[in-house]
Design a protein around this motif. Sequence first.
Motif, PDB file in Angstrom:
ATOM      1  N   ASN A  65      -6.631 -14.118  11.937  1.00 38.01           N
ATOM      2  CA  ASN A  65      -6.659 -12.769  12.489  1.00 38.01           C
ATOM      3  C   ASN A  65      -5.937 -11.815  11.544  1.00 38.01           C
ATOM      4  O   ASN A  65      -4.737 -11.938  11.334  1.00 38.01           O
ATOM      5  CB  ASN A  65      -5.956 -12.738  13.849  1.00 38.01           C
ATOM      6  N   TYR A  66      -6.683 -10.869  10.992  1.00 36.92           N
ATOM      7  CA  TYR A  66      -6.037  -9.902  10.116  1.00 36.92           C
ATOM      8  C   TYR A  66      -6.915  -8.673   9.918  1.00 36.92           C
ATOM      9  O   TYR A  66      -8.114  -8.682  10.158  1.00 36.92           O
ATOM     10  CB  TYR A  66      -5.680 -10.507   8.757  1.00 36.92           C
ATOM     11  N   ILE A  67      -6.249  -7.610   9.467  1.00 38.78           N
ATOM     12  CA  ILE A  67      -6.910  -6.404   8.968  1.00 38.78           C
ATOM     13  C   ILE A  67      -6.397  -6.215   7.553  1.00 38.78           C
ATOM     14  O   ILE A  67      -5.189  -6.272   7.307  1.00 38.78           O
ATOM     15  CB  ILE A  67      -6.551  -5.156   9.799  1.00 38.78           C
ATOM     16  N   LEU A  68      -7.300  -6.017   6.622  1.00 35.64           N
ATOM     17  CA  LEU A  68      -6.926  -5.743   5.243  1.00 35.64           C
ATOM     18  C   LEU A  68      -7.478  -4.368   4.883  1.00 35.64           C
ATOM     19  O   LEU A  68      -8.676  -4.137   4.970  1.00 35.64           O
ATOM     20  CB  LEU A  68      -7.478  -6.801   4.289  1.00 35.64           C
ATOM     21  N   PHE A  69      -6.571  -3.460   4.530  1.00 37.10           N
ATOM     22  CA  PHE A  69      -6.960  -2.128   4.085  1.00 37.10           C
ATOM     23  C   PHE A  69      -6.922  -2.110   2.564  1.00 37.10           C
ATOM     24  O   PHE A  69      -5.950  -2.554   1.969  1.00 37.10           O
ATOM     25  CB  PHE A  69      -5.991  -1.059   4.599  1.00 37.10           C
ATOM     26  N   PHE A  78      -9.508   7.363   2.375  1.00 41.58           N
ATOM     27  CA  PHE A  78     -10.665   6.468   2.404  1.00 41.58           C
ATOM     28  C   PHE A  78     -10.134   5.047   2.380  1.00 41.58           C
ATOM     29  O   PHE A  78      -9.612   4.594   1.368  1.00 41.58           O
ATOM     30  CB  PHE A  78     -11.575   6.684   1.184  1.00 41.58           C
ATOM     31  N   LYS A  79     -10.263   4.349   3.483  1.00 38.47           N
ATOM     32  CA  LYS A  79      -9.769   2.977   3.548  1.00 38.47           C
ATOM     33  C   LYS A  79     -10.953   2.036   3.760  1.00 38.47           C
ATOM     34  O   LYS A  79     -11.691   2.169   4.725  1.00 38.47           O
ATOM     35  CB  LYS A  79      -8.781   2.838   4.686  1.00 38.47           C
ATOM     36  N   HIS A  80     -11.108   1.121   2.836  1.00 35.31           N
ATOM     37  CA  HIS A  80     -12.100   0.064   2.990  1.00 35.31           C
ATOM     38  C   HIS A  80     -11.416  -1.026   3.809  1.00 35.31           C
ATOM     39  O   HIS A  80     -10.349  -1.522   3.424  1.00 35.31           O
ATOM     40  CB  HIS A  80     -12.560  -0.445   1.630  1.00 35.31           C
ATOM     41  N   VAL A  81     -12.007  -1.361   4.939  1.00 36.03           N
ATOM     42  CA  VAL A  81     -11.355  -2.224   5.916  1.00 36.03           C
ATOM     43  C   VAL A  81     -12.106  -3.542   6.021  1.00 36.03           C
ATOM     44  O   VAL A  81     -13.328  -3.567   6.153  1.00 36.03           O
ATOM     45  CB  VAL A  81     -11.301  -1.535   7.303  1.00 36.03           C
ATOM     46  N   ILE A  82     -11.348  -4.628   5.962  1.00 34.92           N
ATOM     47  CA  ILE A  82     -11.898  -5.964   6.180  1.00 34.92           C
ATOM     48  C   ILE A  82     -11.246  -6.509   7.443  1.00 34.92           C
ATOM     49  O   ILE A  82     -10.010  -6.577   7.540  1.00 34.92           O
ATOM     50  CB  ILE A  82     -11.636  -6.880   4.973  1.00 34.92           C
ATOM     51  N   LEU A  83     -12.073  -6.854   8.427  1.00 30.60           N
ATOM     52  CA  LEU A  83     -11.592  -7.373   9.699  1.00 30.60           C
ATOM     53  C   LEU A  83     -11.907  -8.851   9.799  1.00 30.60           C
ATOM     54  O   LEU A  83     -12.994  -9.283   9.410  1.00 30.60           O
ATOM     55  CB  LEU A  83     -12.278  -6.647  10.864  1.00 30.60           C
ATOM     56  N   SER A  84     -10.978  -9.619  10.343  1.00 29.18           N
ATOM     57  CA  SER A  84     -11.224 -11.035  10.552  1.00 29.18           C
ATOM     58  C   SER A  84     -10.543 -11.491  11.835  1.00 29.18           C
ATOM     59  O   SER A  84      -9.381 -11.157  12.074  1.00 29.18           O
ATOM     60  CB  SER A  84     -10.701 -11.849   9.376  1.00 29.18           C
ATOM     61  N   GLY A  85     -11.259 -12.234  12.618  1.00 33.61           N
ATOM     62  CA  GLY A  85     -10.686 -12.787  13.841  1.00 33.61           C
ATOM     63  C   GLY A  85     -10.547 -11.751  14.937  1.00 33.61           C
ATOM     64  O   GLY A  85     -11.296 -10.790  15.011  1.00 33.61           O
ATOM     65  N   SER A  86      -9.540 -11.948  15.750  1.00 35.88           N
ATOM     66  CA  SER A  86      -9.305 -11.082  16.898  1.00 35.88           C
ATOM     67  C   SER A  86      -8.058 -10.254  16.656  1.00 35.88           C
ATOM     68  O   SER A  86      -6.942 -10.766  16.722  1.00 35.88           O
ATOM     69  CB  SER A  86      -9.137 -11.940  18.153  1.00 35.88           C
ATOM     70  N   VAL A  87      -8.245  -8.991  16.333  1.00 31.90           N
ATOM     71  CA  VAL A  87      -7.119  -8.092  16.120  1.00 31.90           C
ATOM     72  C   VAL A  87      -7.301  -6.859  16.997  1.00 31.90           C
ATOM     73  O   VAL A  87      -8.416  -6.441  17.293  1.00 31.90           O
ATOM     74  CB  VAL A  87      -6.993  -7.664  14.632  1.00 31.90           C
ATOM     75  N   LEU A  88      -6.186  -6.326  17.417  1.00 31.04           N
ATOM     76  CA  LEU A  88      -6.198  -5.118  18.234  1.00 31.04           C
ATOM     77  C   LEU A  88      -6.460  -3.919  17.333  1.00 31.04           C
ATOM     78  O   LEU A  88      -5.824  -3.764  16.295  1.00 31.04           O
ATOM     79  CB  LEU A  88      -4.859  -4.968  18.947  1.00 31.04           C
ATOM     80  N   GLY A 156      -6.856  -0.304  -5.856  1.00 33.12           N
ATOM     81  CA  GLY A 156      -5.913  -1.391  -6.041  1.00 33.12           C
ATOM     82  C   GLY A 156      -4.731  -1.373  -5.104  1.00 33.12           C
ATOM     83  O   GLY A 156      -3.763  -2.105  -5.295  1.00 33.12           O
ATOM     84  N   PHE A 157      -4.768  -0.535  -4.050  1.00 36.14           N
ATOM     85  CA  PHE A 157      -3.681  -0.511  -3.076  1.00 36.14           C
ATOM     86  C   PHE A 157      -4.147  -1.239  -1.828  1.00 36.14           C
ATOM     87  O   PHE A 157      -5.175  -0.897  -1.252  1.00 36.14           O
ATOM     88  CB  PHE A 157      -3.260   0.925  -2.746  1.00 36.14           C
ATOM     89  N   PHE A 158      -3.393  -2.261  -1.409  1.00 32.48           N
ATOM     90  CA  PHE A 158      -3.769  -3.088  -0.273  1.00 32.48           C
ATOM     91  C   PHE A 158      -2.671  -3.082   0.776  1.00 32.48           C
ATOM     92  O   PHE A 158      -1.487  -3.049   0.441  1.00 32.48           O
ATOM     93  CB  PHE A 158      -3.999  -4.542  -0.710  1.00 32.48           C
ATOM     94  N   THR A 159      -3.077  -3.122   2.028  1.00 34.48           N
ATOM     95  CA  THR A 159      -2.152  -3.326   3.136  1.00 34.48           C
ATOM     96  C   THR A 159      -2.736  -4.424   3.999  1.00 34.48           C
ATOM     97  O   THR A 159      -3.856  -4.304   4.503  1.00 34.48           O
ATOM     98  CB  THR A 159      -1.954  -2.047   3.965  1.00 34.48           C
ATOM     99  N   PHE A 160      -1.972  -5.498   4.154  1.00 38.15           N
ATOM    100  CA  PHE A 160      -2.392  -6.660   4.936  1.00 38.15           C
ATOM    101  C   PHE A 160      -1.602  -6.656   6.223  1.00 38.15           C
ATOM    102  O   PHE A 160      -0.378  -6.610   6.229  1.00 38.15           O
ATOM    103  CB  PHE A 160      -2.108  -7.939   4.135  1.00 38.15           C
ATOM    104  N   SER A 161      -2.313  -6.697   7.349  1.00 40.55           N
ATOM    105  CA  SER A 161      -1.663  -6.668   8.648  1.00 40.55           C
ATOM    106  C   SER A 161      -2.262  -7.757   9.522  1.00 40.55           C
ATOM    107  O   SER A 161      -3.475  -7.927   9.570  1.00 40.55           O
ATOM    108  CB  SER A 161      -1.874  -5.301   9.287  1.00 40.55           C
TER     109      SER A 161
END
Length: 166
Positions: A65-69, A78-88, A156-161
Amino acid sequence: MKKYQFFNPKYIICLLLLNLCCIAIGYSLSYIDNVNMINNGYVNSNSISFTTKRPPSRPLVNQDNYILFQSNSEAPNFKHVILSGSVLLPPINFFGKHDLFANKENVAIIGEDVPIKNVPPDYKVIGKFDYSNSYKLNKDIWLISSNNHIDEKNGGFFTFSSPERD
């Protein structure tokens, strides 16, 4: 000498009130944490942000479960978002029925202050963030690609949550 009664109704009522107070405090703290996360552009205190010249070459296969911006310093809204699993997700006012986790097309979610013309033409706007107090989300454009892969041209800027603590 009076014998102490463990099942005294006053004792049970006090324990119930104490439990209700603990539940209310826990709910309030989680609500405040959620509001802070939304106001910060959906980045919480456990998120990891990093900058790299070359995106990670391997996908994040061990995470459920994660969100990667992924964004670019020249266009941080402009955020390219990758969603995986179950995230709020933040509150979203969808324009129709959509399942972002089973996405088969390039879609975008925009903030209240974003004109639809600012969205790249190969993305379909499916909703707006429904939280008027977040100045960051109101200016953001989340681009969710159908291929769900990291592309170095997106910045090249990433935020992993992740909701997981580890």
